[in-house]
Design a protein around this motif. Sequence first.
Motif, PDB file in Angstrom:
ATOM      1  N   ALA A   7       0.866  -1.179   0.000  1.00  0.00           N
ATOM      2  CA  ALA A   7       0.000   0.000   0.000  1.00  0.00           C
ATOM      3  C   ALA A   7       0.904   1.231   0.000  1.00  0.00           C
ATOM      4  N   SER A   8       0.329   2.396  -0.227  1.00  0.00           N
ATOM      5  CA  SER A   8       1.081   3.641  -0.122  1.00  0.00           C
ATOM      6  C   SER A   8       0.263   4.660   0.661  1.00  0.00           C
ATOM      7  N   VAL A   9       0.971   5.642   1.215  1.00  0.00           N
ATOM      8  CA  VAL A   9       0.352   6.624   2.098  1.00  0.00           C
ATOM      9  C   VAL A   9       0.810   8.030   1.725  1.00  0.00           C
ATOM     10  N   SER A  10      -0.108   8.976   1.778  1.00  0.00           N
ATOM     11  CA  SER A  10       0.227  10.390   1.664  1.00  0.00           C
ATOM     12  C   SER A  10      -0.655  11.153   2.647  1.00  0.00           C
ATOM     13  N   THR A  11      -0.263  12.389   2.931  1.00  0.00           N
ATOM     14  CA  THR A  11      -1.030  13.193   3.871  1.00  0.00           C
ATOM     15  C   THR A  11      -0.826  14.675   3.579  1.00  0.00           C
ATOM     16  N   HIS A  12      -1.713  15.475   4.102  1.00  0.00           N
ATOM     17  CA  HIS A  12      -1.503  16.919   4.142  1.00  0.00           C
ATOM     18  C   HIS A  12      -2.255  17.463   5.354  1.00  0.00           C
ATOM     19  N   ILE A  13      -1.891  18.679   5.757  1.00  0.00           N
ATOM     20  CA  ILE A  13      -2.509  19.295   6.929  1.00  0.00           C
ATOM     21  C   ILE A  13      -3.071  20.650   6.538  1.00  0.00           C
ATOM     22  N   LEU A  14      -4.322  20.865   6.905  1.00  0.00           N
ATOM     23  CA  LEU A  14      -4.961  22.163   6.732  1.00  0.00           C
ATOM     24  C   LEU A  14      -5.246  22.724   8.119  1.00  0.00           C
ATOM     25  N   LEU A  29       6.252   8.279  10.168  1.00  0.00           N
ATOM     26  CA  LEU A  29       5.492   7.157   9.632  1.00  0.00           C
ATOM     27  C   LEU A  29       6.006   5.863  10.253  1.00  0.00           C
ATOM     28  N   SER A  30       5.088   5.051  10.768  1.00  0.00           N
ATOM     29  CA  SER A  30       5.419   3.734  11.311  1.00  0.00           C
ATOM     30  C   SER A  30       4.465   2.719  10.704  1.00  0.00           C
ATOM     31  N   ALA A  31       4.899   1.461  10.683  1.00  0.00           N
ATOM     32  CA  ALA A  31       4.066   0.398  10.113  1.00  0.00           C
ATOM     33  C   ALA A  31       4.231  -0.870  10.935  1.00  0.00           C
ATOM     34  N   ARG A  32       3.237  -1.735  10.812  1.00  0.00           N
ATOM     35  CA  ARG A  32       3.335  -3.060  11.416  1.00  0.00           C
ATOM     36  C   ARG A  32       2.634  -4.064  10.507  1.00  0.00           C
ATOM     37  N   CYS A  53       3.207  16.382   2.668  1.00  0.00           N
ATOM     38  CA  CYS A  53       4.437  15.590   2.817  1.00  0.00           C
ATOM     39  C   CYS A  53       4.585  14.796   1.523  1.00  0.00           C
ATOM     40  N   LYS A  54       5.521  15.204   0.699  1.00  0.00           N
ATOM     41  CA  LYS A  54       5.669  14.562  -0.608  1.00  0.00           C
ATOM     42  C   LYS A  54       6.719  13.471  -0.621  1.00  0.00           C
ATOM     43  N   ASP A  55       7.401  13.262   0.498  1.00  0.00           N
ATOM     44  CA  ASP A  55       8.496  12.292   0.497  1.00  0.00           C
ATOM     45  C   ASP A  55       8.426  11.305   1.659  1.00  0.00           C
ATOM     46  N   LEU A  56       7.213  10.874   2.020  1.00  0.00           N
ATOM     47  CA  LEU A  56       7.105   9.846   3.058  1.00  0.00           C
ATOM     48  C   LEU A  56       7.692   8.535   2.545  1.00  0.00           C
ATOM     49  N   PRO A  57       8.316   7.746   3.416  1.00  0.00           N
ATOM     50  CA  PRO A  57       8.909   6.477   2.980  1.00  0.00           C
ATOM     51  C   PRO A  57       7.855   5.492   2.474  1.00  0.00           C
ATOM     52  N   ALA A  58       8.302   4.575   1.651  1.00  0.00           N
ATOM     53  CA  ALA A  58       7.421   3.512   1.141  1.00  0.00           C
ATOM     54  C   ALA A  58       7.115   2.525   2.264  1.00  0.00           C
ATOM     55  N   LEU A  59       5.958   1.909   2.180  1.00  0.00           N
ATOM     56  CA  LEU A  59       5.576   0.891   3.152  1.00  0.00           C
ATOM     57  C   LEU A  59       6.179  -0.454   2.756  1.00  0.00           C
ATOM     58  N   PRO A  60       6.652  -1.209   3.733  1.00  0.00           N
ATOM     59  CA  PRO A  60       7.191  -2.530   3.399  1.00  0.00           C
ATOM     60  C   PRO A  60       6.075  -3.510   3.039  1.00  0.00           C
ATOM     61  N   GLU A  61       6.438  -4.506   2.287  1.00  0.00           N
ATOM     62  CA  GLU A  61       5.492  -5.567   1.953  1.00  0.00           C
ATOM     63  C   GLU A  61       5.000  -6.205   3.244  1.00  0.00           C
ATOM     64  N   TYR A 113      -3.599   5.376   0.249  1.00  0.00           N
ATOM     65  CA  TYR A 113      -4.333   5.990   1.351  1.00  0.00           C
ATOM     66  C   TYR A 113      -3.846   7.420   1.535  1.00  0.00           C
ATOM     67  N   HIS A 114      -4.716   8.371   1.226  1.00  0.00           N
ATOM     68  CA  HIS A 114      -4.420   9.773   1.480  1.00  0.00           C
ATOM     69  C   HIS A 114      -5.203  10.144   2.734  1.00  0.00           C
ATOM     70  N   VAL A 115      -4.488  10.570   3.780  1.00  0.00           N
ATOM     71  CA  VAL A 115      -5.110  10.817   5.075  1.00  0.00           C
ATOM     72  C   VAL A 115      -4.838  12.260   5.497  1.00  0.00           C
ATOM     73  N   PRO A 116      -5.745  13.180   5.134  1.00  0.00           N
ATOM     74  CA  PRO A 116      -5.579  14.580   5.517  1.00  0.00           C
ATOM     75  C   PRO A 116      -5.900  14.802   6.995  1.00  0.00           C
ATOM     76  N   LEU A 117      -5.194  15.753   7.593  1.00  0.00           N
ATOM     77  CA  LEU A 117      -5.448  16.180   8.964  1.00  0.00           C
ATOM     78  C   LEU A 117      -5.984  17.600   8.909  1.00  0.00           C
ATOM     79  N   LEU A 118      -7.189  17.795   9.418  1.00  0.00           N
ATOM     80  CA  LEU A 118      -7.778  19.132   9.560  1.00  0.00           C
ATOM     81  C   LEU A 118      -7.538  19.544  11.008  1.00  0.00           C
ATOM     82  N   LEU A 119      -6.810  20.626  11.200  1.00  0.00           N
ATOM     83  CA  LEU A 119      -6.247  20.946  12.503  1.00  0.00           C
ATOM     84  C   LEU A 119      -6.633  22.340  12.952  1.00  0.00           C
ATOM     85  N   ASN A 120      -6.909  22.484  14.250  1.00  0.00           N
ATOM     86  CA  ASN A 120      -7.031  23.796  14.863  1.00  0.00           C
ATOM     87  C   ASN A 120      -6.488  23.682  16.288  1.00  0.00           C
ATOM     88  N   PRO A 121      -6.313  24.772  17.004  1.00  0.00           N
ATOM     89  CA  PRO A 121      -5.655  24.692  18.315  1.00  0.00           C
ATOM     90  C   PRO A 121      -6.357  23.791  19.337  1.00  0.00           C
TER      91      PRO A 121
END
Length: 130
Positions: A7-14, A29-32, A53-61, A113-121
Amino acid sequence: MSTRTTASVSTHILDTSAGRPAEGVAVRLSARAGRNADWHPLGGSATDADGRCKDLPALPEGTTHVRLDFAVETYFEKKQADVQQDAPATRDSGAVFFPEVAITFAVSPGEHYHVPLLLNPFGYSVYRGS
């Protein structure tokens, strides 16, 4: 990039309090492989001017679960110092309410999997984006 066996993962924060991307947030990024397996740190990145984040590491098989850890405390401290706004990111204790955000989710091989974070204080939400 996902493959048939990974699988692959990306994210962004607003930052929803400012209506802008959150730049400079460290993301780890961590995986299990399996619900009861140990977490393995894969590395990290920081959000760019677009909050991505355009350069997150690849997920292992064999990855079945992923965790994204967002270090947001420094972002809010810097934002408060830069903007010096009337609605500060701190309340009473002088500390950021959510100093970090950890998001854990399940993944399947071949999916992105694109997982955006919508953030406020004082709150946040996440979703599976596209």
